[in-house]
Design a protein around this motif. Sequence first.
Motif, PDB file in Angstrom:
ATOM      1  N   SER A 275       0.805  -1.063  -0.032  1.00  0.00           N
ATOM      2  CA  SER A 275      -0.028  -0.060  -0.077  1.00  0.00           C
ATOM      3  C   SER A 275       0.893   1.309  -0.149  1.00  0.00           C
ATOM      4  N   VAL A 276       1.048   1.897  -1.194  1.00  0.00           N
ATOM      5  CA  VAL A 276       1.995   2.823  -1.094  1.00  0.00           C
ATOM      6  C   VAL A 276       1.352   4.133  -1.764  1.00  0.00           C
ATOM      7  N   GLU A 277       1.797   5.212  -0.848  1.00  0.00           N
ATOM      8  CA  GLU A 277       1.329   6.661  -1.155  1.00  0.00           C
ATOM      9  C   GLU A 277       2.359   7.342  -2.016  1.00  0.00           C
ATOM     10  N   LEU A 278       1.662   7.746  -3.349  1.00  0.00           N
ATOM     11  CA  LEU A 278       2.553   8.544  -4.109  1.00  0.00           C
ATOM     12  C   LEU A 278       2.342  10.048  -3.860  1.00  0.00           C
ATOM     13  N   ILE A 279       3.199  10.538  -3.876  1.00  0.00           N
ATOM     14  CA  ILE A 279       3.377  12.134  -3.783  1.00  0.00           C
ATOM     15  C   ILE A 279       3.871  12.922  -4.999  1.00  0.00           C
ATOM     16  N   ASP A 280       3.495  13.442  -5.571  1.00  0.00           N
ATOM     17  CA  ASP A 280       4.042  14.092  -6.831  1.00  0.00           C
ATOM     18  C   ASP A 280       4.137  15.798  -5.997  1.00  0.00           C
ATOM     19  N   LEU A 281       5.443  16.243  -6.181  1.00  0.00           N
ATOM     20  CA  LEU A 281       5.417  17.551  -5.383  1.00  0.00           C
ATOM     21  C   LEU A 281       5.023  18.600  -6.396  1.00  0.00           C
ATOM     22  N   ARG A 282       5.205  18.523  -7.539  1.00  0.00           N
ATOM     23  CA  ARG A 282       4.812  19.507  -8.405  1.00  0.00           C
ATOM     24  C   ARG A 282       5.554  20.885  -8.372  1.00  0.00           C
ATOM     25  N   THR A 283       5.606  21.472  -7.057  1.00  0.00           N
ATOM     26  CA  THR A 283       6.449  22.771  -6.995  1.00  0.00           C
ATOM     27  C   THR A 283       7.553  22.285  -5.987  1.00  0.00           C
ATOM     28  N   LEU A 284       8.857  22.788  -6.414  1.00  0.00           N
ATOM     29  CA  LEU A 284       9.978  22.526  -5.602  1.00  0.00           C
ATOM     30  C   LEU A 284      10.279  23.446  -4.719  1.00  0.00           C
ATOM     31  N   LEU A 285      10.005  24.790  -5.156  1.00  0.00           N
ATOM     32  CA  LEU A 285      10.183  25.969  -4.299  1.00  0.00           C
ATOM     33  C   LEU A 285       9.247  26.860  -4.397  1.00  0.00           C
ATOM     34  N   PRO A 286       8.131  26.972  -3.613  1.00  0.00           N
ATOM     35  CA  PRO A 286       8.388  26.215  -2.014  1.00  0.00           C
ATOM     36  C   PRO A 286       7.828  25.003  -2.258  1.00  0.00           C
ATOM     37  N   TRP A 287       8.537  24.019  -1.334  1.00  0.00           N
ATOM     38  CA  TRP A 287       7.738  22.608  -1.437  1.00  0.00           C
ATOM     39  C   TRP A 287       6.726  22.469  -0.316  1.00  0.00           C
ATOM     40  N   ASP A 288       5.876  21.550  -0.450  1.00  0.00           N
ATOM     41  CA  ASP A 288       4.761  21.453   0.274  1.00  0.00           C
ATOM     42  C   ASP A 288       5.336  20.514   1.602  1.00  0.00           C
ATOM     43  N   THR A 289       5.789  20.962   2.723  1.00  0.00           N
ATOM     44  CA  THR A 289       6.255  20.297   3.673  1.00  0.00           C
ATOM     45  C   THR A 289       4.883  19.604   4.391  1.00  0.00           C
ATOM     46  N   GLU A 290       3.927  20.327   4.268  1.00  0.00           N
ATOM     47  CA  GLU A 290       2.697  19.929   5.225  1.00  0.00           C
ATOM     48  C   GLU A 290       2.158  18.526   4.592  1.00  0.00           C
ATOM     49  N   THR A 291       2.163  18.603   3.159  1.00  0.00           N
ATOM     50  CA  THR A 291       1.468  17.054   2.808  1.00  0.00           C
ATOM     51  C   THR A 291       2.493  16.078   2.885  1.00  0.00           C
ATOM     52  N   VAL A 292       3.836  16.237   2.777  1.00  0.00           N
ATOM     53  CA  VAL A 292       4.728  15.183   3.081  1.00  0.00           C
ATOM     54  C   VAL A 292       4.784  14.584   4.314  1.00  0.00           C
ATOM     55  N   ALA A 293       4.718  15.686   5.232  1.00  0.00           N
ATOM     56  CA  ALA A 293       4.759  15.312   6.776  1.00  0.00           C
ATOM     57  C   ALA A 293       3.645  14.338   7.146  1.00  0.00           C
ATOM     58  N   LYS A 294       2.354  14.951   6.676  1.00  0.00           N
ATOM     59  CA  LYS A 294       1.189  14.114   6.679  1.00  0.00           C
ATOM     60  C   LYS A 294       1.211  12.448   6.394  1.00  0.00           C
ATOM     61  N   SER A 295       1.744  12.557   5.248  1.00  0.00           N
ATOM     62  CA  SER A 295       1.962  11.083   4.669  1.00  0.00           C
ATOM     63  C   SER A 295       3.092  10.087   5.360  1.00  0.00           C
ATOM     64  N   VAL A 296       4.221  10.829   5.759  1.00  0.00           N
ATOM     65  CA  VAL A 296       5.327  10.175   6.411  1.00  0.00           C
ATOM     66  C   VAL A 296       4.922   9.767   7.768  1.00  0.00           C
ATOM     67  N   LYS A 297       4.063  10.668   8.521  1.00  0.00           N
ATOM     68  CA  LYS A 297       3.509  10.172   9.814  1.00  0.00           C
ATOM     69  C   LYS A 297       2.606   8.932   9.617  1.00  0.00           C
ATOM     70  N   LYS A 298       1.699   8.704   8.533  1.00  0.00           N
ATOM     71  CA  LYS A 298       0.927   7.748   8.423  1.00  0.00           C
ATOM     72  C   LYS A 298       1.703   6.674   7.937  1.00  0.00           C
ATOM     73  N   THR A 299       2.477   6.307   7.026  1.00  0.00           N
ATOM     74  CA  THR A 299       3.238   5.409   6.524  1.00  0.00           C
ATOM     75  C   THR A 299       4.489   4.869   7.308  1.00  0.00           C
ATOM     76  N   GLY A 300       5.185   5.964   7.871  1.00  0.00           N
ATOM     77  CA  GLY A 300       6.539   5.471   8.730  1.00  0.00           C
ATOM     78  C   GLY A 300       7.818   5.345   7.680  1.00  0.00           C
ATOM     79  N   LYS A 301       7.483   5.098   6.472  1.00  0.00           N
ATOM     80  CA  LYS A 301       8.541   4.784   5.588  1.00  0.00           C
ATOM     81  C   LYS A 301       8.540   5.563   4.539  1.00  0.00           C
ATOM     82  N   VAL A 302       9.922   6.184   4.040  1.00  0.00           N
ATOM     83  CA  VAL A 302       9.542   7.224   2.840  1.00  0.00           C
ATOM     84  C   VAL A 302      10.744   6.999   1.854  1.00  0.00           C
ATOM     85  N   LEU A 303      10.695   6.907   0.721  1.00  0.00           N
ATOM     86  CA  LEU A 303      11.664   7.093  -0.503  1.00  0.00           C
ATOM     87  C   LEU A 303      11.614   8.192  -1.274  1.00  0.00           C
ATOM     88  N   ILE A 304      12.507   9.030  -1.357  1.00  0.00           N
ATOM     89  CA  ILE A 304      12.540  10.082  -2.134  1.00  0.00           C
ATOM     90  C   ILE A 304      13.407   9.826  -3.283  1.00  0.00           C
TER      91      ILE A 304
END
Length: 659
Positions: A564-593
């Motif tokens: 069950s993989v959550e896929l995040i497309d940043l779309r904007t790199l500067l400024p990047w969306d820390t909120e969306t990334v943090a919410k997902s990482v807190k849910k899954t506990g594992k992250v590959l960038i």
Amino acid sequence: MQFNKENISKDQLINLYKQILLPRLIEEKMLILLRQNKISKWFSGIGQEAISVGATVALHKDEYILPMHRNLGVFTTRDIPLSRLFAQFQGKMTGFTKGRDRSFHFGTNDFHIVGMISHLGPQLAVADGIALANKLAREDKATLVFSGDGGSSEGDFHEALNVAAVWDLPVIFMIENNGYGLSTPSEEQFKFKNFIDKGPGYGIESIQVDGNNILEVYKAVDKAANEIRKNPRPILIEAMTFRMRGHEEASGTKYVPQELFEKWAQKDPVENYERYLLQEGVISSEEVDKIRKDIKKSINEGLNLADEDVYPEVSSELQIKDVYAPYEAKLVNSIGSAKSTKRYVDAISDGLKQSLEEFPELVIMGQDVAEYGGVFKITEGFVQQFGKDRIRNTPLCESAIIGIGLGMSIKKQKAVIEMQFADFVTCGFNQIVNNLAKSYYRWGQNADVVVRMPTGAGVAAGPFHSQSNEAWFFHTPGLKIVYPSNPYDAKGLLTAAIEEPNPVMYFEHKVMYRSVSDDIPDDYYTLEIGKASVLKEGEDITLVTYGMGVQWAQELLNDFQELSVELIDLRTLLPWDTETVAKSVKKTGKVLIFNEDCLTGSISGEIAAWIAENCFQWLDAPVMREGSLDTPVPFNSELEKDFLPKQRIKKKLEALAKF
């Protein structure tokens, strides 16, 4: 020195005297303050005041002048309150940069002045941009920009003159030839003798004046300005002069032969003009004394006001707030719009076309973008619809065109600038990171410029047409970076970038141009810059990527149906969306960038560090990254496949799943 007051009234002659005396007396005071440590640095224009003053008096008040650090007379002749100038020199709040930059490194639209940056040459192209905006608006105005003889050795000088000539821009290039670039004499800067010999090579009319003779400078600029207002074209004026003090006070003058000082002291522009007016009976010695007394009084009053001013409040919040021009996007949604299947390349073309319709002040510039339609045919047919004024082929001069974009912003126009390939942006790097990115923070001038960047590998184009260079700009406050992964985002983020008043680096992957299609709205719409997209929700692992990485991830996930993989497309790199990334990482506990860029120094490293610092307690495994090899992009297709991280991403995902 021969003065000719023909066709100049007595009042004008006296006004010129007051104007040339003011910067001289200010300088004398500044040199005292420098020794008292009340200002930190001073670039003296003593001996060169006639050029600044004569040129400024000759222009209309609403015509832009782009001075350098030895042109105090431009600022004083435009009647800038002395208290604000002195506050600027002292780094105080009523100065023009709120203590963020020094001396004359500022602009002010209220007084139609655009100051320099320390790199000397870039302001020449900015002047081209102002002149282009004037020409497009059918305004009969001249623009004047200064350069020293040393600064003319920079490529920006060549590019700006070349574009001005090709486009018949109403610019006066004022070259102050004082014989030295800091300590390097002219014979070690260039082989030609005079700049009036150089101008014709560009097809530019060129004249030489005695830069210490204020009447000669005034008449030459007045004549040139009147001509180019009626018949737009560039004119080069070479003002022969000499700098009587060091490049700046700390550098001294030991490298200059004493006989040169003795020779040029006889040609002092202030003393000679004052003597002439006295001899001609235009002014009396009593009037001279009174004028001097009045000026000194105004200087002291200005200094007293500046002394009462406060230094900037040390506030990180305020500093960060002023990096970008304030802007609250009002998103244009696409609900109810008819849809059509469009390729990535068509979506970009669509966004450009509809933005041109939405914003009459928008101009597109780039190599081969007009009749040819650009090398990727994105602007094909645009000339027929919008005309060559708005769809402009440019010479091969990335730096000048980017600088022109900033100049157009000063006149409240918008520019989209196409880099033929993202790799070529190196030729305009200085303009982007030091001019576009810093202008709002320094003096409140936004840069309404989008730089389009065809980017990425995968087409066997080799080291100079395949680089992923978004990380070069990621480190530069003041820029925004957008990198869409699909046609819907490509159109909506491009239109949003064009609406945005801040400079946007817009990356578009060449492989996706004609290989990725989707049903997208036909109507104009915008998407939020700075907001990531969760393309697939999951519970086990978070994948964070952008651009071509999204396409790879979607293909890869077909092989990991059990995860069950959550896929995040940043779309904007500067400024990047820390909120969306943090919410997902807190849910899954594992992250590959992962990203297509070379791994070392890539954007993935910053994101990984941020997650480690801010989400550590929610992690069940190390933050993992992947990227391309730390080599240039190879030409051979098999070597290129090995260079790219696509296959290595799969192994990283397998390792992370097992952790």
